[in-house]
Motif scaffolding. Structure first.
Motif, PDB file in Angstrom:
ATOM      1  N   PRO A   1     -85.913   8.325 -47.500  1.00 34.82           N
ATOM      2  CA  PRO A   1     -84.280   7.810 -46.776  1.00 34.82           C
ATOM      3  C   PRO A   1     -83.124   6.862 -46.913  1.00 34.82           C
ATOM      4  CG  PRO A   1     -85.433   9.029 -45.453  1.00 34.82           C
ATOM      5  CD  PRO A   1     -86.572   8.540 -46.854  1.00 34.82           C
ATOM      6  N   MET A   2     -82.251   7.075 -46.575  1.00 28.79           N
ATOM      7  CA  MET A   2     -81.697   6.195 -46.419  1.00 28.79           C
ATOM      8  C   MET A   2     -80.051   5.872 -45.624  1.00 28.79           C
ATOM      9  SD  MET A   2     -79.374   4.758 -50.449  1.00 28.79           S
ATOM     10  CE  MET A   2     -78.531   3.387 -49.182  1.00 28.79           C
ATOM     11  N   GLU A   3     -80.017   5.156 -44.372  1.00 31.09           N
ATOM     12  CA  GLU A   3     -79.767   5.731 -43.120  1.00 31.09           C
ATOM     13  C   GLU A   3     -77.588   6.361 -43.333  1.00 31.09           C
ATOM     14  OE1 GLU A   3     -80.167   2.958 -39.919  1.00 31.09           O
ATOM     15  OE2 GLU A   3     -80.431   1.349 -41.860  1.00 31.09           O
ATOM     16  N   ALA A   4     -78.091   7.553 -42.817  1.00 32.78           N
ATOM     17  CA  ALA A   4     -76.307   8.160 -43.362  1.00 32.78           C
ATOM     18  C   ALA A   4     -75.106   7.504 -42.568  1.00 32.78           C
ATOM     19  CB  ALA A   4     -76.444   9.586 -42.463  1.00 32.78           C
ATOM     20  N   PRO A   5     -74.014   7.553 -43.147  1.00 33.54           N
ATOM     21  CA  PRO A   5     -73.116   6.809 -42.447  1.00 33.54           C
ATOM     22  C   PRO A   5     -72.977   7.082 -41.346  1.00 33.54           C
ATOM     23  CG  PRO A   5     -72.407   7.599 -44.883  1.00 33.54           C
ATOM     24  CD  PRO A   5     -74.404   8.031 -44.677  1.00 33.54           C
ATOM     25  N   LEU A   6     -72.312   6.378 -40.761  1.00 31.43           N
ATOM     26  CA  LEU A   6     -71.828   6.908 -39.746  1.00 31.43           C
ATOM     27  C   LEU A   6     -69.693   7.423 -39.927  1.00 31.43           C
ATOM     28  CD1 LEU A   6     -71.675   7.211 -36.196  1.00 31.43           C
ATOM     29  CD2 LEU A   6     -70.127   5.228 -35.827  1.00 31.43           C
ATOM     30  N   ARG A   7     -69.853   8.972 -39.680  1.00 32.46           N
ATOM     31  CA  ARG A   7     -67.942   9.167 -39.869  1.00 32.46           C
ATOM     32  C   ARG A   7     -67.416   9.211 -38.355  1.00 32.46           C
ATOM     33  NH1 ARG A   7     -67.686  10.880 -44.269  1.00 32.46           N
ATOM     34  NH2 ARG A   7     -66.227  12.080 -44.275  1.00 32.46           N
ATOM     35  N   ILE A   8     -66.696   8.287 -37.831  1.00 30.92           N
ATOM     36  CA  ILE A   8     -65.463   8.525 -37.373  1.00 30.92           C
ATOM     37  C   ILE A   8     -63.910   8.946 -38.392  1.00 30.92           C
ATOM     38  CG2 ILE A   8     -63.875   7.713 -35.683  1.00 30.92           C
ATOM     39  CD1 ILE A   8     -66.620   5.755 -35.619  1.00 30.92           C
ATOM     40  N   GLU A   9     -63.085  10.095 -37.963  1.00 32.54           N
ATOM     41  CA  GLU A   9     -62.086  10.113 -38.312  1.00 32.54           C
ATOM     42  C   GLU A   9     -61.800  10.614 -39.816  1.00 32.54           C
ATOM     43  OE1 GLU A   9     -59.379  10.418 -36.606  1.00 32.54           O
ATOM     44  OE2 GLU A   9     -59.839  10.232 -34.603  1.00 32.54           O
ATOM     45  N   GLY A  10     -62.906  11.135 -41.041  1.00 37.11           N
ATOM     46  CA  GLY A  10     -63.150  11.027 -41.902  1.00 37.11           C
ATOM     47  C   GLY A  10     -63.192  10.225 -42.286  1.00 37.11           C
TER      48      GLY A  10
END
Length: 216
Positions: free
Chosen positions: A28-37
């Motif tokens: 599994p790849m690292e999930a991106p960080l989500r900020i303000e969409g």
């Protein structure tokens, strides 16, 4: 060892590289960080080096949110001194949350650099800082959703890209003090705002302190 056992062993050795490659692809790849969409990659490639997301935060003045900023380094940094000293390429990335005139961004950057630079450094920084400001100004208007990268490439200098496309000459601005000065505008002693600094350095958010407006 029987002939059948030897065949099985040889088959396992033959399949081992293929099995390892298949396992790597399936990991599994690292999930991106989500900020303000906005989705921020955990890792990026800059000048042939893999950088990790050091931290991220929102540049806001009162109710207006201008952009999400992300800092990518080759080594973990929790201070401006560590970020400046980190070897190799670096990236400061901005995800625009609103339409912003590029000239306003460059004006704020110039003032942020001067606020965080010793008086003795301001004169030598003048020409390269003005050259960087001119390249930013040439972008016109930064639109909501645009991604602006300010990279440090040790072989080329400070490199500017918009939405993955190089803007300006292939050769960057090579003045050695320019990129550290840009970093300090965001995470130095007198940053744009303390919450943004804390985010970029992945520090606990402190109580709101003095925040500069785009013209300060």
């Amino acid at each position: 060892m029987s002939r059948q056992s030897r065949r099985s062993t040889l088959l396992l050795f033959a399949l081992w590289p293929w099995a390892r490659a298949l396992h790597a692809q399936a990991a599994p790849m690292e999930a991106p960080l989500r900020i303000e969409g906005r989705s921020l990659a955990r890792r990026v490639q800059v000048a042939g080096a893999e950088l990790r997301l050091n931290g991220a935060g929102v540049r806001a003045v009162a109710w207006f949110k201008a952009f999400v900023a992300a800092l990518y380094l080759g080594a973990r940094a929790s201070s401006a001194a560590e970020a400046v000293a980190a070897p190799g390429p670096k990236r400061l990335q901005m995800h625009m949350l609103a339409d912003v005139p590029a000239a306003e961004l460059s004006k704020a950057l110039r003032r942020g650099v001067l606020r965080n630079s010793p008086e003795t450094d301001r004169t030598p920084l003048g020409p390269p800082l003005e050259a960087l400001s001119a390249r930013i100004d040439a972008l016109g208007t930064l639109r909501k959703g645009d991604v602006l990268d300010l990279d440090w490439d040790p072989t080329r200098g400070v490199v500017l890209s918009l939405n993955g496309t190089l803007r300006g000459p292939e050769q960057g601005l090579s003045h050695p003090a320019l990129y550290p000065a840009v970093l300090r505008a965001f995470i130095g002693e007198r940053p744009y705002d303390e919450r943004l600094k804390a985010g970029l350095l992945a520090l606990p958010a402190s109580q709101p302190q003095e925040q500069t407006t785009p013209g300060d």
